[in-house]
Design a protein around this motif. Structure first.
Motif, mmCIF file in Angstrom:
data_model
loop_
_atom_site.group_PDB
_atom_site.id
_atom_site.type_symbol
_atom_site.label_atom_id
_atom_site.label_comp_id
_atom_site.label_asym_id
_atom_site.label_seq_id
_atom_site.Cartn_x
_atom_site.Cartn_y
_atom_site.Cartn_z
ATOM 1 N N UNK A 64 0.849 -1.192 0.000
ATOM 2 C CA UNK A 64 0.000 0.000 0.000
ATOM 3 C C UNK A 64 0.885 1.243 0.000
ATOM 4 N N UNK A 65 1.337 1.595 -1.158
ATOM 5 C CA UNK A 65 2.162 2.776 -1.386
ATOM 6 C C UNK A 65 2.158 3.062 -2.874
ATOM 7 N N UNK A 66 2.674 4.219 -3.299
ATOM 8 C CA UNK A 66 2.780 4.456 -4.742
ATOM 9 C C UNK A 66 3.628 3.372 -5.407
ATOM 10 N N UNK A 67 3.178 2.882 -6.535
ATOM 11 C CA UNK A 67 3.802 1.740 -7.198
ATOM 12 C C UNK A 67 4.532 2.177 -8.456
ATOM 13 N N UNK A 68 5.636 1.508 -8.745
ATOM 14 C CA UNK A 68 6.321 1.678 -10.016
ATOM 15 C C UNK A 68 5.647 0.867 -11.103
ATOM 16 N N UNK A 69 6.066 1.086 -12.345
ATOM 17 C CA UNK A 69 5.410 0.412 -13.457
ATOM 18 C C UNK A 69 5.611 -1.100 -13.386
ATOM 19 N N UNK A 70 6.816 -1.532 -13.031
ATOM 20 C CA UNK A 70 7.063 -2.967 -12.917
ATOM 21 C C UNK A 70 6.181 -3.610 -11.858
ATOM 22 N N UNK A 71 5.960 -2.906 -10.760
ATOM 23 C CA UNK A 71 5.095 -3.443 -9.709
ATOM 24 C C UNK A 71 3.642 -3.520 -10.162
ATOM 25 N N UNK A 335 -3.841 9.975 -0.725
ATOM 26 C CA UNK A 335 -3.358 9.179 0.407
ATOM 27 C C UNK A 335 -4.298 8.022 0.728
ATOM 28 N N UNK A 336 -4.757 7.342 -0.287
ATOM 29 C CA UNK A 336 -5.666 6.220 -0.085
ATOM 30 C C UNK A 336 -4.996 5.088 0.686
ATOM 31 N N UNK A 337 -3.661 5.020 0.640
ATOM 32 C CA UNK A 337 -2.971 3.957 1.368
ATOM 33 C C UNK A 337 -3.251 4.021 2.862
ATOM 34 N N UNK A 338 -3.421 5.223 3.394
ATOM 35 C CA UNK A 338 -3.729 5.352 4.824
ATOM 36 C C UNK A 338 -5.086 4.741 5.123
ATOM 37 N N UNK A 339 -6.072 5.061 4.290
ATOM 38 C CA UNK A 339 -7.405 4.524 4.514
ATOM 39 C C UNK A 339 -7.439 3.012 4.314
ATOM 40 N N UNK A 340 -6.692 2.514 3.340
ATOM 41 C CA UNK A 340 -6.655 1.072 3.115
ATOM 42 C C UNK A 340 -5.994 0.344 4.278
ATOM 43 N N UNK A 341 -4.912 0.930 4.808
ATOM 44 C CA UNK A 341 -4.247 0.303 5.953
ATOM 45 C C UNK A 341 -5.185 0.251 7.159
ATOM 46 N N UNK A 342 -5.950 1.309 7.362
ATOM 47 C CA UNK A 342 -6.903 1.300 8.475
ATOM 48 C C UNK A 342 -8.010 0.274 8.237
ATOM 49 N N UNK A 343 -8.505 0.210 6.990
ATOM 50 C CA UNK A 343 -9.563 -0.747 6.693
ATOM 51 C C UNK A 343 -9.085 -2.181 6.835
ATOM 52 N N UNK A 344 -7.793 -2.419 6.588
ATOM 53 C CA UNK A 344 -7.228 -3.757 6.728
ATOM 54 C C UNK A 344 -6.797 -4.073 8.151
ATOM 55 N N UNK A 345 -6.999 -3.126 9.088
ATOM 56 C CA UNK A 345 -6.588 -3.351 10.465
ATOM 57 C C UNK A 345 -5.107 -3.193 10.683
ATOM 58 N N UNK A 346 -4.449 -2.344 9.900
ATOM 59 C CA UNK A 346 -3.005 -2.121 10.018
ATOM 60 C C UNK A 346 -2.718 -0.631 10.147
ATOM 61 N N UNK A 347 -3.253 0.044 11.177
ATOM 62 C CA UNK A 347 -3.014 1.489 11.311
ATOM 63 C C UNK A 347 -1.599 1.763 11.818
ATOM 64 N N UNK A 348 -1.225 3.029 11.774
ATOM 65 C CA UNK A 348 0.037 3.458 12.367
ATOM 66 C C UNK A 348 1.234 3.298 11.464
#
Length: 367
Positions: A64-71, A335-348
């Motif tokens: 959950x972060x900005x991804x490169x093209x290969x990723x 910053x959708x990665x923050x919301x996704x981490x919270x939704x997945x139960x991985x805050x902080x």
């Protein structure tokens, strides 16, 4: 320049120079440097590494972060491998419909077509392929959204999530296809008419520039289907949302799509080669207008079978890449990665970020 700013490790600081030695009035001989004492055995201290940057939580297939093209490419293939029952079940149905229509067009050309019509036979179903691609992307989007949170999506669950949106998704696909055809016809038809009236084939050099408006609009509307499914947008709202998301990133998204489509096109061409060779050996097909009906029917049937195989594989790959590009763009801009981490139960995981999410306006995928 890094493709994912803010996630690359900073450069390591250079080691500080060692203290200078004081000597007597007689300077050391030039050979003294070469005759210096060897370093003591054992590991030697290296430069002090820079501060470690967390790679981002990975509750699902991609971090959950900005991804490169290969990723992005790896993620699309990984999604299809992991959820192959859902992906191939959907794409097989669409591929059968597309190839059935293409077979009908090929038979019509064999019966009453001309050589010119046979040359462009593969382009007659292009609007239908655009329509099917939009629907496939929308139906695969719930699978992508759940995979980001580490949740599996069986085929029945994927259908249950997409079924209430099927009407709006079909309307979006129809409107999107009409917009693309209009963006193609408005600049292209005058060029073709002018070429026909003046009998000047040189005017055909204006055809490639006439395609640019359609290309620009197509990239601007790339994220319409994911926005409709994951954000519960309406048809017009999904188009506007995609237009807004692509703003300022047109060239990056265009480059990613071009390279990926080339790769997927090559894969599809490889799968079609055996069917084309068998068709040539039979001697039928739409290009052979003087083949017998039996030869044409066998050739068209073989080509359709291999076409179904190629489309069954390439349709979900393209849909998964579009979904991942949509998520990557929202991570970069909202910053959708923050919301996704919270939704997945991985805050902080992100104590500081320069971009703040849009509060409550667009829900995270799979939430």
């Amino acid at each position: 320049m890094s493709e994912t700013p803010g996630w690359t490790s900073p450069g390591s600081p250079e080691p500080a120079p060692g203290p200078s030695e004081t000597g007597h009035s007689v300077p050391p001989a030039p050979q003294a440097t070469a005759a210096a004492a060897p370093p003591p055995p054992g590991p030697q201290p290296g430069p002090t590494p820079g501060p470690a940057v967390p790679p981002g939580p990975t509750p699902g297939i991609i971090p959950l972060r900005p991804l490169g093209f290969g990723e992005l490419m790896d993620g699309a293939f990984a999604l299809v491998r992991r959820y192959w029952k859902t992906a191939f079940g959907l794409s097989l149905l669409l591929a059968c419909v597309l190839e059935l229509v293409q077979a009908g067009v090929s038979w019509w050309i064999h019966v009453s077509g001309t050589s010119l019509e046979a040359t462009f036979s593969t382009y007659y179903t292009l609007p239908l392929e655009m329509l099917a691609g939009m629907i496939a992307t929308g139906l695969l989007t719930p699978v992508i959204g759940n995979s980001l949170l580490g949740r599996d999506t069986p085929p029945k669950e994927a259908w249950a999530q997409a079924r209430p949106l099927l009407g709006r998704l079909t309307g979006l696909a129809l409107l999107h296809t009409l917009i693309m055809l209009g963006a193609l016809a408005v600049p292209l038809v005058p060029v073709l008419l002018l070429t026909g009236f003046t009998a000047e084939p040189a005017l055909l050099v204006l055809v490639p520039p006439a395609l640019l408006p359609m290309l620009w609009i197509a990239i601007k509307l790339t994220f319409a289907a994911p926005a409709l499914v994951l954000e519960k947008q309406g048809v017009v709202g999904a188009l506007k949302r995609s237009w807004h998301l692509v703003r300022g990133s047109w060239w990056r998204i265009f480059g990613a799509l071009v390279v990926f489509q080339i790769a997927v096109g090559l894969l599809g061409a490889v799968l079609l080669v055996p069917g084309q060779l068998i068709s040539l050996a039979i001697g039928g097909g739409p290009g052979e207008l003087y083949a017998t009906d039996t030869e044409a029917a066998l050739s068209i049937g073989v080509t359709a079978v291999f076409g179904v195989l190629a489309k069954t594989l390439t349709i979900p790959l393209t849909g998964c890449l579009l979904g991942l590009l949509y998520v990557d763009q929202r991570i970069r801009r909202e910053a959708l990665d923050i919301e996704l981490a919270r939704a997945a139960g991985m805050p902080g995981h992100y104590p500081t970020r320069t971009t703040t999410p849009v509060p409550g306006q667009y829900p995270p995928p799979g939430a």
